[in-house]
Design a protein around this motif. Structure first.
Motif, PDB file in Angstrom:
ATOM      1  N   LEU A 329       0.811  -1.215   0.000  1.00  0.00           N
ATOM      2  CA  LEU A 329       0.000   0.000   0.000  1.00  0.00           C
ATOM      3  C   LEU A 329       0.846   1.268   0.000  1.00  0.00           C
ATOM      4  N   LYS A 330       2.136   1.148   0.225  1.00  0.00           N
ATOM      5  CA  LYS A 330       2.995   2.329   0.264  1.00  0.00           C
ATOM      6  C   LYS A 330       3.090   2.979  -1.116  1.00  0.00           C
ATOM      7  N   LYS A 331       2.816   2.226  -2.157  1.00  0.00           N
ATOM      8  CA  LYS A 331       2.945   2.739  -3.521  1.00  0.00           C
ATOM      9  C   LYS A 331       1.632   3.292  -4.078  1.00  0.00           C
ATOM     10  N   ARG A 332       0.545   3.203  -3.299  1.00  0.00           N
ATOM     11  CA  ARG A 332      -0.750   3.646  -3.782  1.00  0.00           C
ATOM     12  C   ARG A 332      -1.019   5.093  -3.396  1.00  0.00           C
ATOM     13  N   LYS A 333      -1.853   5.768  -4.184  1.00  0.00           N
ATOM     14  CA  LYS A 333      -2.314   7.093  -3.828  1.00  0.00           C
ATOM     15  C   LYS A 333      -3.096   6.997  -2.518  1.00  0.00           C
ATOM     16  N   PRO A 334      -2.732   7.778  -1.488  1.00  0.00           N
ATOM     17  CA  PRO A 334      -3.306   7.593  -0.147  1.00  0.00           C
ATOM     18  C   PRO A 334      -4.826   7.707  -0.079  1.00  0.00           C
ATOM     19  N   THR A 335      -5.417   8.579  -0.881  1.00  0.00           N
ATOM     20  CA  THR A 335      -6.863   8.805  -0.786  1.00  0.00           C
ATOM     21  C   THR A 335      -7.676   7.814  -1.612  1.00  0.00           C
ATOM     22  N   LYS A 336      -7.022   7.037  -2.452  1.00  0.00           N
ATOM     23  CA  LYS A 336      -7.738   6.188  -3.403  1.00  0.00           C
ATOM     24  C   LYS A 336      -8.142   4.862  -2.769  1.00  0.00           C
ATOM     25  N   PRO A 337      -9.430   4.529  -2.801  1.00  0.00           N
ATOM     26  CA  PRO A 337      -9.841   3.225  -2.273  1.00  0.00           C
ATOM     27  C   PRO A 337      -9.388   2.095  -3.188  1.00  0.00           C
ATOM     28  N   LEU A 338      -9.162   0.944  -2.609  1.00  0.00           N
ATOM     29  CA  LEU A 338      -8.860  -0.231  -3.409  1.00  0.00           C
ATOM     30  C   LEU A 338     -10.079  -0.633  -4.227  1.00  0.00           C
TER      31      LEU A 338
END
Length: 353
Positions: A329-338
């Protein structure tokens, strides 16, 4: 970027036998999907474990219909201790966990038919939702609260954790954490008196102020659709019983509700804002902390009465452990839900009886 609170990740509960307790919580609260099970040493909680690292066994389990999970926590190096006094509503700390349900009356009837101890009938307080109180076999109190937001329909009578009832000495002082930092900025009801609707809830005869809080803004982040909305109720006694700290002279991990945990992103900014608000981190793993099948950074703050609030910034989480599928999850946009299908895939590890 400011910090993000995605929702309540889990309620920590100390028990004598984690496997036995999880079986009960699976049956009656539907928390049947294990995120991790781990035996390890709790070496970073020294301020709350008597200054010594302690061996423990923990299970993090979710209800995939929606809501937060349970961190079911068992000491393996010592006998976990009960409170030395009878805990009452208004004592300082987490008195009850809130569990969400699509239908409070159906859940109540099911519990009654299956021998679960119900402490009250189904009722409504102020502008709050229909609810009732129940108790697990270990003496922990739960408020089963009707809710309308769900991640998916699994035809279960309840979801997971929906919030908590927390005893405080001064509601206005406590709001500096629960409203200003955690974002519970909507007052649903603010009432004072003696509440006959509490039935047989311990401490029901004491005069008290009850403030029910929700958050106006939708939560954001990877697992926000699963965690959903939540609520907190702050209770301040106005006479009668002299309140005590629920964990007075006991260790974190002893029997009962040990912490309320929020899933967050941008821990550094949260650390800064907590300090500015007067709630500095008392524990901070600083970097990624390996929990076997999951990893992340965790920290703790205390509310004005010493109640422990945990923050977890999840870095790695299993989706399908048997296939070796883990999310970074460190590589994902923080606000974006899976994507919802990825979250639903976690349910494939569901434990059935």
């Amino acid at each position: 970027m400011s910090y993000i609170i995605s929702g309540i990740q889990q309620m920590g509960v100390g028990v004598k036998d984690a496997d036995e307790a999880w079986k009960w919580y699976r049956k009656y609260f539907g928390t049947d999907v294990p995120v991790f099970t781990e035996k390890a040493e709790a070496g970073l909680m020294l301020p709350y474990t008597g200054g010594q690292p302690r061996n423990r066994y923990a299970i993090l389990a979710m209800n995939m219909q929606g809501g937060g999970g349970f961190e079911i926590w068992q000491y393996t190096c010592r006998e976990p201790q009960p409170s030395t006094f009878d805990i009452q509503l208004g004592d300082y700390g987490i008195f009850a966990a809130k569990i969400k349900t699509p239908d409070a009356r159906k859940a109540y009837d099911y519990y009654q038919a299956n021998g679960v101890k119900c402490l009250s009938g189904v009722h409504r307080v102020g502008q709050g939702s229909l609810n009732f109180f129940a108790q697990d076999p270990y003496g922990n109190v739960f408020q089963i609260v009707e809710a309308t937001d769900w991640f998916q329909n699994r035809k279960q009578l309840t979801g997971g954790i929906y919030g908590a009832i927390i005893g405080v000495s001064d509601i206005d002082a406590a709001l500096k954490l629960y409203r200003d930092v955690l974002g519970y900025d909507e007052v649903i009801s603010d009432e004072e008196g003696v509440f006959s609707s509490l039935g047989q809830v311990p401490g029901q005869k004491n005069p008290m102020r009850r403030v029910l809080l929700r958050h106006k803004a939708e939560r954001a982040g990877a697992f926000a659709p699963l965690f959903g909305r939540s609520e907190l109720e702050l209770v301040q006694l106005k006479g009668g019983h002299e309140p005590r700290k629920i964990y007075d002279e006991r260790l974190w991990g002893d029997l009962g509700f040990i912490h309320l945990c929020f899933d967050v992103r941008n821990m550094e900014e949260l650390k800064t804002q907590c300090a500015k608000a007067g709630f500095p981190f008392t524990v901070d793993s600083s970097n990624s902390f390996d929990m076997g099948e999951a990893a992340g950074r965790f920290s703790y703050v205390e509310d004005p009465d010493g109640t422990l609030i945990e923050f977890v910034e999840t870095h790695k989480v299993p989706v399908m452990k048997k296939l070796g599928w883990y999310l970074n999850l460190k590589k994902r946009k923080p606000t974006k839900p899976l994507p919802r299908w990825i979250i639903k895939a976690m349910g494939l590890s569901r434990v059935t009886e």
